[in-house]
Design an enzyme around this catalytic site. Structure first.
Site, mmCIF file in Angstrom:
data_model
loop_
_atom_site.group_PDB
_atom_site.id
_atom_site.type_symbol
_atom_site.label_atom_id
_atom_site.label_comp_id
_atom_site.label_asym_id
_atom_site.label_seq_id
_atom_site.Cartn_x
_atom_site.Cartn_y
_atom_site.Cartn_z
ATOM 1 C CB SER A 35 -14.279 3.026 -4.854
ATOM 2 O OG SER A 35 -14.985 2.056 -4.570
ATOM 3 C CD GLU A 56 -9.839 -1.470 -15.405
ATOM 4 O OE1 GLU A 56 -10.051 -2.487 -16.297
ATOM 5 O OE2 GLU A 56 -10.635 -1.903 -14.384
ATOM 6 C CG ASP A 115 -10.835 -4.825 -1.327
ATOM 7 O OD1 ASP A 115 -11.775 -5.396 -1.130
ATOM 8 O OD2 ASP A 115 -10.978 -3.755 -2.102
ATOM 9 N NE ARG A 165 -11.169 2.041 0.821
ATOM 10 C CZ ARG A 165 -11.844 1.874 1.946
ATOM 11 N NH1 ARG A 165 -11.160 2.314 2.882
ATOM 12 N NH2 ARG A 165 -13.184 1.510 2.117
#
Lengths: 311, 275
Positions: A35, A56, A115, A165
């Site tokens: 991604s 993370e 999302d 994105r």
């Protein structure tokens, strides 16, 4: 404006190119490499690519360790997770010790549109901007992305790089002189200064076109470095226009708008309005979300007219 | 380890305990319990095991020590001052305004501190980054991370444990200061950790045990850990919080509180030092 290129694609390509030139670059990823496009680097340089899985906190802590070894780590995940789950070591290790880590928060703003709000980042700038020693860069198109990756790799210190994105029209050409901390005036007009950051810049430019149809001349400024911010340019634009509108895909609390207001309230009090988030958004088509949540060119133009009235 | 060397190290540890009590009494702040429990571990590393050069603290290829349980900073500073990283007189400035000796280790103020720590749970991940960085440079340096047993309640420790195993970081050695007591009570009371060795083993680590107050046992465990070529190692060092001062031993209340005059005298008498 040119063709659309997705910022994440431009970033992945830039990171790969950087890896070819500089063997000190190591890349960390938290299972979203396909991604964030960090996978492009990973395929070429598997020995310098560390996919830590969905962790993370540990990814960011590890990057601090790499930085102490005179390496240049780029850490990658979605901006929202980077600055929530990863924020502890970002503050306690990287910012505190001024470690040379490049923190790439991808899918920023509403760009991970389908999302939903859980994956959209509207607080990331505020989180990292409040940390001492942190440089915050937010890019608006593919050219700026490539230039920014080069520039932050050369800069010695912690940088948060805000990436989208979304596909965005190419605004800049190859001769674009990107310098950390230096804003860019794209249009000059006397009535209002629209100060924008990130890919939403192209809607700010469209808003300026709409305003022009009504005889309103807008200055449009791209602030790609939110910290340290280009105070000189912001004050100058405020003095020239007497009305300021900030535009960002981020909460109006703590992001670009706050940064600009901090500068102006001290040096040149000026009527100001903010385009940005005041609530969590939702799932849906990206452009529909931008329209619904006030980031469309028409909404931006309306806010510009509002602040002009307040002069 | 020769008998003479062992006695020598034990003497240094006893002196450090004395100096620790002097120091924390004089500044009326700081953490005695966890500093006393890790005395032999830290001293064995600095005086016996680590390849370091205090005159050249950033020397390439040096071993690294991360005090992940950063509140035990006083014991780190005592070792560093003795090794010559900074003048011994700096010690009395600990926790005072303007000092390079921060309440928790600070890498950008104290030369030789490899990583700023204090917020628990980050040292293992950062140590893993260091270890993998060293591997990229084909260095044979070892990265040592001292963990508190309360600290391993942090989720980040287990994220790092997974990753160290995946990346086969055999140059990473964690040492657990297993004193069984955290700030609010015993581990059993606050958050039982069960069989810590089995947990790390199931995460793919080479697990070793030692007496954390026996310098020879600690040194032997480190040697054994360094012989492991495929996995990261953790040495579970059984210790006593507040070790050496009877009224502090095993007491969570001595995690971090000022020492009053009466306590100071008692402590010094037990350590055989001069008040």
């Amino acid at each position: 404006m040119g063709n659309n290129i997705a910022i994440r694609d431009a970033y992945g390509e830039a990171l790969l190119n950087l890896g070819k030139k500089n063997d000190k670059v190591v890349v960390l990823e938290a299972d979203v490499g396909a991604s964030t496009k960090s996978i492009l680097f990973g395929k070429e340089f598997p020995e310098r690519y560390f996919n830590v899985g969905i962790s993370e906190f540990n990814m960011v802590a590890m990057s601090a360790g790499f930085a102490t070894q005179d390496l240049i780590p780029f850490v990658n995940t979605f901006a929202v997770f980077m600055t929530t789950r990863g924020s502890d070591p970002i503050q306690s290790l990287i910012a505190y010790d001024k470690l040379n880590v490049k923190i790439a928060g991808n899918y920023a703003g509403l760009s991970d549109s389908y999302d939903g709000a859980s994956h959209q980042a509207i607080t990331d700038i505020a989180v990292v901007r409040s940390m001492p020693n942190m440089t915050v860069v937010s890019v608006s198109d593919a050219v700026e992305t490539a230039k920014a990756v080069e520039a932050i790799a050369e800069y010695d210190g912690p940088v948060y790089l805000r990436l989208s994105r979304a596909p965005a029209p190419v605004i800049f050409d190859e001769n674009y002189d990107f310098r950390i901390g230096k804003g860019v005036e794209l249009k000059t007009g006397k009535d209002v200064a629209i100060i924008a950051t990130g890919t939403i810049l192209h809607n700010a430019l469209k808003a300026a076109d709409l305003l022009k149809e009504e005889g309103i001349e807008a200055t449009v400024i791209n602030i790609h470095t939110i910290k340290p911010i280009d105070e000189e340019l912001i004050i100058d634009a405020a003095k020239r226009t007497g009305a300021v509108l900030t535009v960002e895909e981020h909460s109006i609390h703590g992001g670009l708008g706050s940064a600009v207001a901090e500068v102006l309230s001290k040096a040149c009090p000026t009527p100001i309005e903010f385009v940005g988030a005041t609530k969590f958004a939702e799932s849906g088509d990206y452009n529909e979300l931008l329209e619904k949540y006030g980031y469309g060119p028409k909404s931006i133009a309306e806010k510009a007219k509002l602040v002009i009235k307040n002069k | 380890m020769t008998k003479e060397r062992k006695e020598e190290l034990q003497k240094i540890c006893l002196r450090f305990r004395n100096e620790l009590i002097d120091l924390l009494y004089s500044i009326q702040t700081g953490h005695p319990g966890g500093s006393l429990s890790c005395t032999e571990i830290v001293t064995t590393l600095f005086f016996e095991k680590m390849n370091i050069d205090p005159k050249n603290p950033n020397k390439e290829g040096r071993d690294r020590f991360i005090m992940s349980k950063g509140h035990a900073a006083p014991m780190l500073y005592l070792n560093m001052a003795e090794k010559g990283y900074f003048p011994r007189e700096d010690l009395k400035t600990l926790r005072q305004v303007g000092s390079h000796l921060q309440g928790h280790p600070c890498a950008h103020t104290t030369p030789g501190v490899e990583l700023s720590t204090g917020p628990l749970g980050m040292g293992l991940g950062a140590g893993l980054g260091m270890a993998l960085g060293e591997k990229l440079k084909n260095s044979d340096a070892t990265i040592y991370v001292l963990l508190g047993d309360g600290e391993i309640q942090e989720g980040g420790i287990w994220e790092a444990a997974m990753a160290a195993s995946k990346f086969k970081a055999n140059n990473l050695i964690a040492i657990l200061d297993y004193n069984g007591v955290q700030l609010d009570g015993t581990l059993e009371e606050i958050m039982p950790m069960g069989d810590i060795g089995k947990k790390f083993e199931s995460f793919g680590w080479n697990v070793l045990y030692c007496d954390g107050h026996d310098v020879e046992d600690i040194a032997n465990a480190i040697d054994e850990a360094k012989n492991c070529s495929t996995q990261p190692s953790i040495i579970i060092a059984k210790t006593v919080k507040g070790k050496g001062i009877s009224f502090m031993e095993g007491k969570n209340s001595w995690h971090g509180k000022p020492i009053d005059l009466e306590e100071y005298k008692l402590a010094k008498a037990e350590l055989g030092g001069v008040v």
